[in-house]
Enzyme design. Structure first.
Site, PDB file in Angstrom:
ATOM      1  N   HIS A   1      -8.160  -4.410  -1.547  1.00 52.15           N
ATOM      2  CA  HIS A   1      -6.948  -3.767  -1.054  1.00 52.15           C
ATOM      3  C   HIS A   1      -6.520  -4.402   0.272  1.00 52.15           C
ATOM      4  CE1 HIS A   1      -4.176  -0.319  -1.312  1.00 52.15           C
ATOM      5  NE2 HIS A   1      -4.239  -0.296   0.015  1.00 52.15           N
TER       6      HIS A   1
ATOM      7  N   SER B   1       0.837  -1.199   0.000  1.00 49.29           N
ATOM      8  CA  SER B   1       0.000   0.000   0.000  1.00 49.29           C
ATOM      9  C   SER B   1       0.878   1.257   0.000  1.00 49.29           C
ATOM     10  CB  SER B   1      -0.963  -0.036   1.187  1.00 49.29           C
ATOM     11  OG  SER B   1      -1.917   0.989   1.095  1.00 49.29           O
TER      12      SER B   1
ATOM     13  N   ASP C   1     -10.029  -2.869  -6.152  1.00 50.10           N
ATOM     14  CA  ASP C   1      -9.226  -1.790  -5.566  1.00 50.10           C
ATOM     15  C   ASP C   1      -9.236  -0.600  -6.519  1.00 50.10           C
ATOM     16  OD1 ASP C   1      -7.478  -0.204  -4.190  1.00 50.10           O
ATOM     17  OD2 ASP C   1      -5.706  -1.435  -4.563  1.00 50.10           O
TER      18      ASP C   1
END
Length: 464
Positions: free
Chosen positions: A426, A292, A396
């Site tokens: 995600h 991320s 995502d």
């Protein structure tokens, strides 16, 4: 579609995250700046942490190290049990061998794990006993084990300490956790679970970096901390080489030679060398992995490593893995429009996280830290970037910009594949300890296959 458990947990997660982000937005500036000089790398009241364990109880030993006295930056080392093997065993082992050697019940009661280059042998058991038979051992900072009371009542050492000169060298992977720059930590339960899995599958030493969080420390603190971790790795490699040369010298009143157990020489700077990395780390095969927002940090560190060139010797970044990177921009992509209210991290909350991370008065979604394709970003040309594997999830909203960045790398002949996982969200791979999804296991295995292509020793590329 994602499972019902994922959907339910996503609703709860988004509610809690929104509440925390709003609270931090309302925090007075004076309170936010109070911790700027040192910073925070975790939030124990929000996320549980896993204690470090220097034993190979599940195949991976861990320890925590504070690497910078002026900040709170720390590193958790994940050392796989395969490092206990002899370096010659990689050359002798057959790639297709499935032989296993049982370890006595007094150790762990489990079989030795297979390395990247072949099956384990019973020699490893002998080496393990030898390593635990010494009365005198060194800790991370050069002192005796007895000084830190690391022995139990029966006199058995409770943590791994390298012994011997011919230890197996493993590649090193720097891992940067996610959390939108405002949460998460390198020692959280979920990140610890993920790093242990990667260390075992990839057969690498994982260094999970605990960088400073915002809004206490805004940009570029987290990015600088990532680069600081890479410089620390280079320093450790140079200290290890210095220790070897000092230990081999003859004469000199200020040098104490290495003893028969292969201890690092006691001399100026020698005791500062981290023993796990000195014994088992191969910094010339360094991989960056970012999850991320950690993907943004990893990409920044990779660019700085390319710019530094030989100044980082012997560290060489040979590849990087960007897992659903936290990329965004002013002009929305198709996925940002269609999936704006997706699972876990929707676009509204991510924009709020960027407001907390970027310096006040400099908020811009086309900031170089947020948009990798913005004009005038600076840094080295893309053709000099290391091979880059990009992991994306079907549900995502950030995936389109990650795909676009990978396409730009491929245009200049950089090995930059993209792997998309169906029905994934995600953070699907790093939250697998909660959901146990097949996509997460497949993702970790795919990462291992691709990474080993770039870290394998010459002549052994197809030995796994």
């Amino acid at each position: 579609m994602p499972s019902v458990a994922v959907k339910l947990y996503s609703v709860f997660f988004k509610f809690m995250l929104k509440h925390r982000l709003q609270n931090r937005t309302q925090t007075p500036a004076d309170d936010a700046n109070a911790a700027t000089s040192f910073g925070v790398t975790s939030r124990p009241d929000e996320e549980s942490s896993a204690a470090s364990n220097p034993l190979f109880t599940d195949g991976v030993a861990t320890k925590d190290i504070h690497i910078d006295p002026t900040t709170s930056v720390s590193i958790r080392i994940f050392l796989p049990e395969t490092s206990l093997g002899s370096p010659d065993s990689d050359l002798r082992a057959q790639p297709k061998s499935r032989a296993k050697a049982s370890r006595p019940d007094s150790l762990t009661g489990s079989d030795l794990r297979r390395s990247s280059y072949g099956a384990a042998t019973t020699n490893n058991v002998t080496d393990y006993h030898n390593r635990n038979s010494f009365n005198h051992r060194r800790n991370s900072y050069g002192g005796n084990v007895d000084d830190l009371a690391l022995k139990s009542e029966n006199g058995v050492y409770r943590g791994y300490a390298p012994a011997g000169k011919n230890c197996r060298k493993l590649p090193v992977m720097l891992q940067f956790h996610g959390g939108g720059f405002v949460s998460g930590s390198n020692d959280s339960v979920s990140n610890d679970f993920f790093c242990r899995r990667i260390a075992k599958l990839c057969d690498v030493i994982v260094l999970a970096v605990g960088y400073r969080l915002s809004p206490e420390n805004r940009y570029p603190a987290a990015f600088e901390d990532g680069l600081k971790a890479l410089h620390w790795l280079a320093k450790q490699a140079n200290l290890a080489e210095c220790s070897k040369s000092l230990g081999n010298r003859r004469g000199g009143a200020d040098v104490k030679k290495s003893d028969s157990h292969g201890h690092i020489a006691d001399a100026f700077g020698a005791s500062m060398a981290e023993p796990w990395l000195a014994a088992h780390g191969d910094p010339s095969r360094c991989v960056l992995l970012g999850v991320s927002c950690g993907g943004n940090i990893a990409d920044y560190v990779a660019r700085k490593a390319v710019e530094a060139g030989n100044l980082l010797d012997p560290v060489k970044v040979v590849a990087q893995v960007l897992m659903y990177p936290f990329f965004i921009g002013n002009v929305p992509t198709h996925s940002e429009i269609k999936l704006a209210n997706s699972y876990f991290y929707d676009k509204t909350m991510c924009v709020l996280a960027w407001k907390l991370f970027l310096p006040e008065g400099e908020f811009d979604l086309d900031h170089p830290a947020a948009n990798p394709l913005v004009a005038g970003r600076g840094g080295p040309p893309l053709k000099r970037m290391p091979p880059t594997l990009t992991i994306i999830a079907e549900h995502d909203w950030m995936k389109d910009r990650a795909i676009a960045y990978s396409e730009e790398l491929r245009k200049v002949n950089v090995d930059a594949p993209v792997l998309e996982y169906k029905d994934a969200v995600h953070e699907f791979a790093t939250l697998d300890m909660l959901f146990k999804t097949p996509q997460a296991q497949a993702c970790a295995e795919d990462i291992a296959i691709w990474v080993k292509k770039h870290i394998s020793l010459r002549g052994h590329e197809f030995s796994y």
